[in-house]
Design a protein around this motif. Structure first.
Motif, PDB file in Angstrom:
ATOM      1  N   ARG A 154     -61.760   5.974 -30.668  1.00  0.00           N
ATOM      2  CA  ARG A 154     -62.192   5.461 -29.377  1.00  0.00           C
ATOM      3  C   ARG A 154     -61.014   4.946 -28.568  1.00  0.00           C
ATOM      4  O   ARG A 154     -60.113   4.308 -29.111  1.00  0.00           O
ATOM      5  N   GLU A 155     -61.020   5.232 -27.268  1.00  0.00           N
ATOM      6  CA  GLU A 155     -59.975   4.685 -26.379  1.00  0.00           C
ATOM      7  C   GLU A 155     -60.090   3.169 -26.318  1.00  0.00           C
ATOM      8  O   GLU A 155     -61.147   2.606 -26.611  1.00  0.00           O
ATOM      9  N   GLY A 156     -59.006   2.538 -25.856  1.00  0.00           N
ATOM     10  CA  GLY A 156     -59.056   1.087 -25.670  1.00  0.00           C
ATOM     11  C   GLY A 156     -60.049   0.732 -24.582  1.00  0.00           C
ATOM     12  O   GLY A 156     -60.261   1.493 -23.645  1.00  0.00           O
ATOM     13  N   LYS A 157     -60.670  -0.453 -24.703  1.00  0.00           N
ATOM     14  CA  LYS A 157     -61.666  -0.850 -23.699  1.00  0.00           C
ATOM     15  C   LYS A 157     -61.034  -1.305 -22.384  1.00  0.00           C
ATOM     16  O   LYS A 157     -61.690  -1.410 -21.369  1.00  0.00           O
ATOM     17  N   GLY A 158     -59.745  -1.621 -22.402  1.00  0.00           N
ATOM     18  CA  GLY A 158     -59.080  -2.027 -21.163  1.00  0.00           C
ATOM     19  C   GLY A 158     -59.244  -3.509 -20.878  1.00  0.00           C
ATOM     20  O   GLY A 158     -59.954  -4.231 -21.575  1.00  0.00           O
ATOM     21  N   ASP A 159     -58.599  -3.932 -19.782  1.00  0.00           N
ATOM     22  CA  ASP A 159     -58.586  -5.349 -19.397  1.00  0.00           C
ATOM     23  C   ASP A 159     -59.657  -5.575 -18.340  1.00  0.00           C
ATOM     24  O   ASP A 159     -59.660  -4.930 -17.295  1.00  0.00           O
ATOM     25  N   SER A 160     -60.580  -6.509 -18.600  1.00  0.00           N
ATOM     26  CA  SER A 160     -61.704  -6.676 -17.675  1.00  0.00           C
ATOM     27  C   SER A 160     -61.298  -7.220 -16.316  1.00  0.00           C
ATOM     28  O   SER A 160     -62.096  -7.254 -15.396  1.00  0.00           O
ATOM     29  N   SER A 161     -60.045  -7.673 -16.154  1.00  0.00           N
ATOM     30  CA  SER A 161     -59.649  -8.176 -14.820  1.00  0.00           C
ATOM     31  C   SER A 161     -59.051  -7.075 -13.961  1.00  0.00           C
ATOM     32  O   SER A 161     -58.762  -7.287 -12.789  1.00  0.00           O
ATOM     33  N   ILE A 162     -58.827  -5.897 -14.533  1.00  0.00           N
ATOM     34  CA  ILE A 162     -58.233  -4.798 -13.746  1.00  0.00           C
ATOM     35  C   ILE A 162     -59.339  -3.818 -13.376  1.00  0.00           C
ATOM     36  O   ILE A 162     -60.087  -3.350 -14.213  1.00  0.00           O
ATOM     37  N   VAL A 163     -59.423  -3.524 -12.057  1.00  0.00           N
ATOM     38  CA  VAL A 163     -60.523  -2.697 -11.587  1.00  0.00           C
ATOM     39  C   VAL A 163     -60.181  -1.215 -11.649  1.00  0.00           C
ATOM     40  O   VAL A 163     -60.990  -0.389 -12.028  1.00  0.00           O
ATOM     41  N   SER A 164     -58.948  -0.864 -11.240  1.00  0.00           N
ATOM     42  CA  SER A 164     -58.601   0.552 -11.254  1.00  0.00           C
ATOM     43  C   SER A 164     -57.154   0.721 -11.658  1.00  0.00           C
ATOM     44  O   SER A 164     -56.376  -0.223 -11.626  1.00  0.00           O
TER      45      SER A 164
ATOM     46  N   ALA B 115     -53.901   1.979 -14.281  1.00  0.00           N
ATOM     47  CA  ALA B 115     -53.570   1.916 -15.707  1.00  0.00           C
ATOM     48  C   ALA B 115     -54.174   0.680 -16.354  1.00  0.00           C
ATOM     49  O   ALA B 115     -54.128  -0.407 -15.785  1.00  0.00           O
ATOM     50  N   GLY B 116     -54.741   0.847 -17.552  1.00  0.00           N
ATOM     51  CA  GLY B 116     -55.281  -0.309 -18.288  1.00  0.00           C
ATOM     52  C   GLY B 116     -56.548  -0.873 -17.697  1.00  0.00           C
ATOM     53  O   GLY B 116     -56.938  -1.991 -17.994  1.00  0.00           O
ATOM     54  N   ALA B 117     -57.216  -0.113 -16.773  1.00  0.00           N
ATOM     55  CA  ALA B 117     -58.422  -0.634 -16.133  1.00  0.00           C
ATOM     56  C   ALA B 117     -59.541  -0.790 -17.165  1.00  0.00           C
ATOM     57  O   ALA B 117     -59.547  -0.144 -18.204  1.00  0.00           O
ATOM     58  N   TYR B 118     -60.492  -1.628 -16.861  1.00  0.00           N
ATOM     59  CA  TYR B 118     -61.577  -1.949 -17.780  1.00  0.00           C
ATOM     60  C   TYR B 118     -62.521  -0.757 -17.928  1.00  0.00           C
ATOM     61  O   TYR B 118     -63.049  -0.245 -16.944  1.00  0.00           O
ATOM     62  N   LYS B 119     -62.731  -0.292 -19.167  1.00  0.00           N
ATOM     63  CA  LYS B 119     -63.677   0.802 -19.400  1.00  0.00           C
ATOM     64  C   LYS B 119     -64.919   0.296 -20.136  1.00  0.00           C
ATOM     65  O   LYS B 119     -66.006   0.799 -19.944  1.00  0.00           O
ATOM     66  N   GLY B 120     -64.722  -0.714 -21.000  1.00  0.00           N
ATOM     67  CA  GLY B 120     -65.857  -1.311 -21.691  1.00  0.00           C
ATOM     68  C   GLY B 120     -66.667  -0.284 -22.456  1.00  0.00           C
ATOM     69  O   GLY B 120     -66.136   0.568 -23.160  1.00  0.00           O
ATOM     70  N   PRO B 121     -67.991  -0.331 -22.294  1.00  0.00           N
ATOM     71  CA  PRO B 121     -68.849   0.600 -23.047  1.00  0.00           C
ATOM     72  C   PRO B 121     -68.658   2.051 -22.632  1.00  0.00           C
ATOM     73  O   PRO B 121     -69.224   2.948 -23.235  1.00  0.00           O
ATOM     74  N   TRP B 122     -67.885   2.282 -21.559  1.00  0.00           N
ATOM     75  CA  TRP B 122     -67.688   3.658 -21.091  1.00  0.00           C
ATOM     76  C   TRP B 122     -66.402   4.283 -21.652  1.00  0.00           C
ATOM     77  O   TRP B 122     -66.028   5.375 -21.255  1.00  0.00           O
TER      78      TRP B 122
ATOM     79  N   VAL C 139     -64.100 -13.237 -18.742  1.00  0.00           N
ATOM     80  CA  VAL C 139     -63.745 -12.763 -17.404  1.00  0.00           C
ATOM     81  C   VAL C 139     -62.858 -13.814 -16.737  1.00  0.00           C
ATOM     82  O   VAL C 139     -63.162 -15.002 -16.792  1.00  0.00           O
ATOM     83  N   PRO C 140     -61.747 -13.391 -16.116  1.00  0.00           N
ATOM     84  CA  PRO C 140     -60.888 -14.386 -15.466  1.00  0.00           C
ATOM     85  C   PRO C 140     -61.614 -15.045 -14.305  1.00  0.00           C
ATOM     86  O   PRO C 140     -62.602 -14.517 -13.815  1.00  0.00           O
ATOM     87  N   LYS C 141     -61.086 -16.190 -13.880  1.00  0.00           N
ATOM     88  CA  LYS C 141     -61.719 -16.941 -12.802  1.00  0.00           C
ATOM     89  C   LYS C 141     -61.849 -16.069 -11.561  1.00  0.00           C
ATOM     90  O   LYS C 141     -60.958 -15.315 -11.230  1.00  0.00           O
ATOM     91  N   LYS C 142     -62.979 -16.206 -10.886  1.00  0.00           N
ATOM     92  CA  LYS C 142     -63.245 -15.374  -9.722  1.00  0.00           C
ATOM     93  C   LYS C 142     -62.199 -15.581  -8.642  1.00  0.00           C
ATOM     94  O   LYS C 142     -61.686 -16.680  -8.479  1.00  0.00           O
TER      95      LYS C 142
END
Length: 453
Positions: A42-52, A54-61, A97-100
């Motif tokens: 499985r690929e890495g899930k990525g960083d949830s603070s990055i939207v698009s 390199a290293g963007a959040y993929k999570g369950p996808w 999740v980082p602070k909004k």
């Protein structure tokens, strides 16, 4: 369950039967691949603070790749049964999740750091006071009570040059008027000295596109700016520090600080909404969503308990502050969209720059009706949105003009008093000095500010 009818086919006998899709696919794969279990990484899930990017959040996808694991390798593999309708479990163990961001989660890759530079000759006077201190060594009193009496300016006093593109808005600091703030399409905001050397004091950079509106708070210590880069930013006038940022991902067209509630402001957006923000928390506290087109003007009235808005939908709406339902809605077939506004000092009227080359007047008390007797014509605004300004004593109405003029009308008679030829470029910004009787600042499409007396 076997079917009733049996039939002869070229390969023998066939009996009709019913099986579920899942059973069929499992049997099909067992025949095709010999086994229905494969190793997949499985690929890495990525960083949830990055939207698009390199290293963007993929999570369950996050994708799986089929691999042949090497004997003795430590790589982490997951043995999964491959089914077509696989539902990945959502992983709850992701990083917090980082602070909004202020106001919203929307994150713009273009948002750069804000910088501000003091460019005046001296930052502090002999007593250690900055330019925020109201000068007392002038022949005019800039503090205390004041009874305005205005006259039409005739001559050019000074030309301010710094901006490289069109001036979009100018504002004198409230009450004293000893500082002048200008916003421009070159994405910069500049603060000028109105007296003494009349120099450029400070620049505020941080927007990446044209700044389309600015507004001081009641004391002048802070101001809010709105830009086509979709951000609204709150700045400290003295230090140039950006105190907060607000965005919804839509373009703000107009911003107004509430004079009675200094920590709240309203923003009229390109997506038809008017948003109310609290600058202390950075949160949006109210949304007024009734217009059918981008919002152009916001004008406080009735001691700031109400406000009037106009929009490209060619209507006018009046609201109680904090209540998201209009108390008045005016849309007549002869109305044009009104692009700029100015309240009358008496508090009873608001003047609007209408797109059909006239300035119209509406009452800002209970009825909000149009004053049909008051219409100011003779200037040309087609294609532009020149500001409209009323002198502090309420006697004169002034407006820019696409032919490079500044026009002045008498409030009572609606007759044009005077036109000043301010330059070749269309004049878009006009403001009266809050205390001096005949001083007016204009800003034009080529980025030049002119100070008239």
């Amino acid at each position: 369950m076997a079917g009733q009818g049996t039939g002869r086919v070229p390969t023998g006998f066939a009996a009709e039967t019913y099986i579920s899709d899942h059973t069929f696919r499992q049997g099909h794969r067992a025949v095709e691949g010999g086994t229905n279990s494969k190793k997949r990484k499985r690929e890495g899930k990525g960083d949830s603070s990055i939207v698009s990017g390199a290293g963007a959040y993929k999570g369950p996808w996050a994708k799986y790749e089929e691999v042949q694991p090497d004997a003795g390798s430590d790589d982490e593999y997951e043995e999964v049964e491959v089914t077509d309708d696989e539902d990945d479990e959502v992983d709850d163990t992701t990083a917090p999740v980082p602070k909004k961001l202020a106001g919203t989660d929307y994150r713009d890759t273009e948002a750069e750091g804000e910088t501000s530079e003091f460019v005046g000759s001296q930052q502090y006077d002999y007593q250690g006071r900055t330019y925020m201190h109201v000068p007392t060594d002038l022949d005019i009193k800039l503090t205390g009570d004041y009874e305005p009496k205005n006259f039409i300016p005739k001559k050019l006093l000074h030309t301010y040059k710094y901006h490289t593109k069109s001036i979009t808005q100018v504002r004198f600091i409230p009450d004293s008027g000893h500082l002048l703030l200008s916003a421009s399409a070159d994405s910069k905001i500049a603060l000028w000295d109105v007296y003494h050397q009349r120099e450029l004091l400070r620049t505020y950079s941080g927007h990446t596109k044209s700044v389309n509106d600015i507004d001081f708070n009641a004391s002048g210590t802070q101001f809010i700016s709105a830009s086509y880069d979709r951000y609204m930013k709150l700045w400290d006038t003295e230090t140039g520090k950006c105190l907060n940022k607000f965005t919804t991902g839509k373009t703000p067209h107009v911003v107004r600080m509430n004079p009675s509630t200094p920590h709240e402001f309203l923003a009229g957006m390109s997506d038809k909404k008017i948003l109310q923000y609290d600058t202390r928390s950075g949160e949006m506290v109210q949304e007024y969503d009734h217009h059918l087109g981008p919002v152009n003007t916001i004008t406080f009235c009735d001691e700031n308990r109400r406000f009037i808005t106009t929009s490209d939908d060619k209507s006018l709406r009046a609201w109680e502050y904090g209540i998201p339902v209009p108390i008045k809605f005016i849309a007549e077939p002869y109305m044009f969209s009104m692009v700029r506004s100015s309240p009358h000092p008496s508090g009873k009227y608001v003047a609007f720059q209408s797109s059909d080359n006239q300035i119209t007047v509406y009452s800002s008390t209970d009825r909000f009706r149009q004053n049909r007797k008051k219409s100011y014509r003779g200037h040309n605004v087609a294609g532009y949105a020149p500001d409209v300004a009323i002198s502090p004593d309420g006697q004169f109405v002034s407006s820019g003009d696409s032919g490079g003029y500044v026009c002045f009308w008498d409030w009572k008679t609606c007759k044009m008093w005077h036109k000043i030829e301010a330059g070749d470029a269309p004049v878009l910004a006009v403001q009266w000095h809050p205390r001096e009787s005949s001083k007016v600042i204009t800003g034009d499409l080529s980025g030049v500010l002119k100070y008239w007396d």
